[in-house]
Write an enzyme that holds these catalytic residues in place. Structure first.
Site, short mmCIF file in Angstrom:
data_model
loop_
_atom_site.label_atom_id
_atom_site.label_comp_id
_atom_site.label_asym_id
_atom_site.label_seq_id
_atom_site.Cartn_x
_atom_site.Cartn_y
_atom_site.Cartn_z
N ARG A 82 29.56 32.50 78.96
CA ARG A 82 28.88 31.42 78.22
C ARG A 82 28.78 31.67 76.71
O ARG A 82 29.03 30.75 75.92
CB ARG A 82 27.48 31.13 78.81
N GLU A 97 21.82 16.07 91.47
CA GLU A 97 22.78 17.18 91.64
C GLU A 97 22.44 18.31 90.67
O GLU A 97 23.24 18.65 89.79
CB GLU A 97 24.21 16.69 91.34
N PRO A 98 21.26 18.90 90.76
CA PRO A 98 20.92 19.95 89.78
C PRO A 98 21.58 21.28 90.10
O PRO A 98 21.75 21.64 91.25
CB PRO A 98 19.39 20.07 89.97
N GLY A 99 21.96 21.99 89.06
CA GLY A 99 22.49 23.34 89.23
C GLY A 99 21.61 24.28 88.43
O GLY A 99 20.77 25.01 88.96
N ARG A 100 21.76 24.19 87.10
CA ARG A 100 21.07 25.11 86.19
C ARG A 100 19.56 25.15 86.39
O ARG A 100 18.95 26.21 86.38
CB ARG A 100 21.38 24.67 84.75
N TYR A 123 30.71 28.82 74.68
CA TYR A 123 29.88 27.76 74.08
C TYR A 123 28.99 28.26 72.95
O TYR A 123 28.12 27.51 72.48
CB TYR A 123 28.94 27.12 75.12
N CYS A 145 39.21 43.09 74.82
CA CYS A 145 40.00 43.02 73.59
C CYS A 145 40.08 41.60 73.04
O CYS A 145 41.16 40.98 73.01
CB CYS A 145 41.40 43.56 73.88
N GLU A 146 38.96 41.06 72.68
CA GLU A 146 38.86 39.72 72.07
C GLU A 146 37.64 39.75 71.16
O GLU A 146 36.58 40.26 71.56
CB GLU A 146 38.59 38.64 73.12
N TYR A 149 26.17 29.38 86.04
CA TYR A 149 27.43 29.51 85.29
C TYR A 149 27.62 30.93 84.75
O TYR A 149 28.22 31.12 83.70
CB TYR A 149 27.50 28.45 84.18
N1 LLP Z 1 26.97 17.04 88.79
C1 LLP Z 1 28.15 16.97 88.14
C2 LLP Z 1 29.06 15.88 88.44
C3 LLP Z 1 28.48 17.97 87.18
O1 LLP Z 1 29.63 17.88 86.54
C4 LLP Z 1 27.57 19.02 86.94
C5 LLP Z 1 27.89 20.08 85.96
C6 LLP Z 1 26.36 19.06 87.66
C7 LLP Z 1 26.09 18.05 88.56
C8 LLP Z 1 25.34 20.14 87.47
O2 LLP Z 1 24.82 20.16 86.19
P1 LLP Z 1 23.58 21.10 85.80
O3 LLP Z 1 22.35 20.59 86.55
O4 LLP Z 1 23.90 22.48 86.22
O5 LLP Z 1 23.48 20.96 84.34
N2 LLP Z 1 29.54 25.80 82.32
C9 LLP Z 1 28.60 25.05 81.51
C10 LLP Z 1 28.00 23.89 82.26
C11 LLP Z 1 29.04 22.95 82.84
C12 LLP Z 1 28.43 21.86 83.68
C13 LLP Z 1 29.48 21.17 84.46
N3 LLP Z 1 29.00 20.13 85.31
C14 LLP Z 1 27.53 26.02 81.00
O6 LLP Z 1 27.62 27.21 81.28
O7 LLP Z 1 26.63 25.61 80.27
#
Ligand code: LLP
Length: 406
Positions: A307, A268-271, A311, A338-339, A367
């Site tokens: 971000r 499940e990649p996102g980033r 973080y 204003c923060e 993100y």
């Molecule tokens: N699968 C599940 C169940 C997740 O909770 C997440 C991310 C992913 C896959 C995807 O993860 P990735 O491959 O993108 O790392 N907002 C934060 C990151 C929060 C991630 C939440 N879950 C940031 O900007 O760094």
């Protein structure tokens, strides 16, 4: 992104030209880069051809999801909105997994009606709710169960999800109990063990450890899981000195694991797919000289990219047009909100900036826009895709009419 004749360019188009035509702030994505990321990701794990479910939460732009779908990817969704968006983009329901600790009855009902591949459950009560709804529909529903492997992902605590103190997943003892429960259920078809230990992971060893725990737990269940969903979390280099994840080692430990089990791997990649594909183009509103430091007040703020505020994340900032003069300015780049946390970074040895100059924040594809808001009633930025050196607006800039009518 690179400089050509001192002008920062995205797929050969200069940032200046893009900003002139579309205004700022603007999220600008490169098709070439995300195509490369997807092909590299596939190549890294080609020996076992996993099902790759793009984590929609990292970027939920309909047009981008449509592009990603063309490469055969599925989707990992965490809400009804994300599920609807994935389906709208044309993703095959049999390539969709639904994660998250708090799916409502309404969401479960919808997911069952859409016949998605898996609902990845995260608690006993959720499994019972799925069972109840499935029974009322006289259906047998495919689910996954998310294990909490109590593994430290060695990443930021705010984006760590695999330790026992985190709200995510089911602990080993309960997991074993629930496997027995599912075996007896008429309406639950347990197909998958899922894990996800965190995000922005740059060290392969937590993944190795996670796989050892998964192996140990599966042995104890004596159950044949059709799918093992290893989640996402693969980190990218935001800064020069960031190491990058050793995919070879991660791949090797999965291959070793698969010698024992005949399961299909899901990721499940996102980033790692979308993170480094976008830049955020911004204009300097004011240069504010202060006794201690000089502030560069940008037209981009924490509502557009949260971000850094959330973080302490650092996104590289570069000028759109390089000057010949030596770079020796120390600047704090901030937004107009204003923060005090509305701050991007402090940079030394930056070239001198003046009002209306353009700067670019890097690696904001994941993100970035998906976490944007209308805080301070600011308008959400435009999103642009550069594909084969042509520009396509993939989300219009919000207007005051949109804002005031919502
Ligand atoms: N699968 C599940 C169940 C997740 O909770 C997440 C991310 C992913 C896959 C995807 O993860 P990735 O491959 O993108 O790392 N907002 C934060 C990151 C929060 C991630 C939440 N879950 C940031 O900007 O760094």
């Amino acid at each position: 992104m690179k400089y050509i004749n001192k002008k920062l360019t995205i797929e050969k188009l200069s940032v200046e030209t893009i900003a002139k035509k579309y205004g700022t702030p603007a999220y600008c994505y490169s098709f070439k880069q995300f195509k490369k990321n997807i092909l590299d990701f596939k190549e890294n794990f080609k020996s076992f051809s996993p099902l790759i479910c793009f984590a929609i939460k990292s970027n939920a732009n309909l047009n981008l999801i449509k592009e990603i779908k063309q490469f055969g990817l599925g989707a990992d969704v965490v809400s009804m909105g994300e599920l609807m968006m994935a389906l709208k983009a044309g993703i095959n329901p049999k390539k969709i997994v639904f994660s998250g600790v708090g799916k409502t009855s309404n969401e479960i009902n919808y997911a069952i009606n859409k016949n998605i591949l898996l609902i990845n459950a995260e608690s006993e009560n959720e499994i019972k709710e799925i069972e109840k709804i499935a029974k009322s529909k006289k259906k047998r529903v495919q689910i996954g169960m998310r294990l909490n492997p109590n593994t430290d992902a060695k990443t930021l605590s705010q984006i760590s999800t695999g330790k026992k103190e985190n709200k995510f997943g089911i602990n080993e003892r309960k997991f074993l109990e629930l496997v027995k429960y599912c075996k007896k259920s008429k309406n639950i078809d347990l197909q998958c063990l899922s894990v996800h230990i965190g995000s922005q992971i740059l060290d392969y060893r937590p993944y190795e450890k996670m796989l050892r725990v998964v192996d140990k737990v599966i042995k104890k269940t004596d159950y044949n899981f059709q799918y093992i969903d290893l989640g996402g979390g693969m980190g990218i280099s935001y800064e020069k000195n960031n190491q990058s994840l050793n995919y070879k080692k991660y791949n090797l430990s999965i291959k070793k694991f698969l010698k024992k089990y005949n399961s299909k791997i899901i990721f499940e990649p996102g980033r790692s797919i979308i993170g480094n594909t976008a830049s955020l183009i911004s204009k300097v509103i004011y240069v504010k000289k202060n006794s201690k430091k000089d502030f560069i007040i940008l037209d981009v703020a924490m509502n557009d990219l949260i971000r850094p505020a959330l973080y302490g994340a650092v996104h590289k900032i570069l000028p759109a047009n390089k000057k010949n003069k030596k770079s020796n300015k120390s600047y704090e780049f901030v937004g107009p909100i204003c923060e005090s946390t509305d701050k991007f970074s402090s940079v030394k040895n930056f070239q001198e900036l003046k009002e209306k100059d353009l700067v670019v924040l890097h690696d904001v594809g994941a993100y970035g826009m998906s976490l944007s808001s209308n805080y301070n009633l600011r308008l959400k930025p435009i999103e642009i895709l550069v594909k084969n050196s042509k520009i396509k607006v993939i989300r219009k800039r919000q207007t005051y009419k949109d804002l005031l009518n919502s």
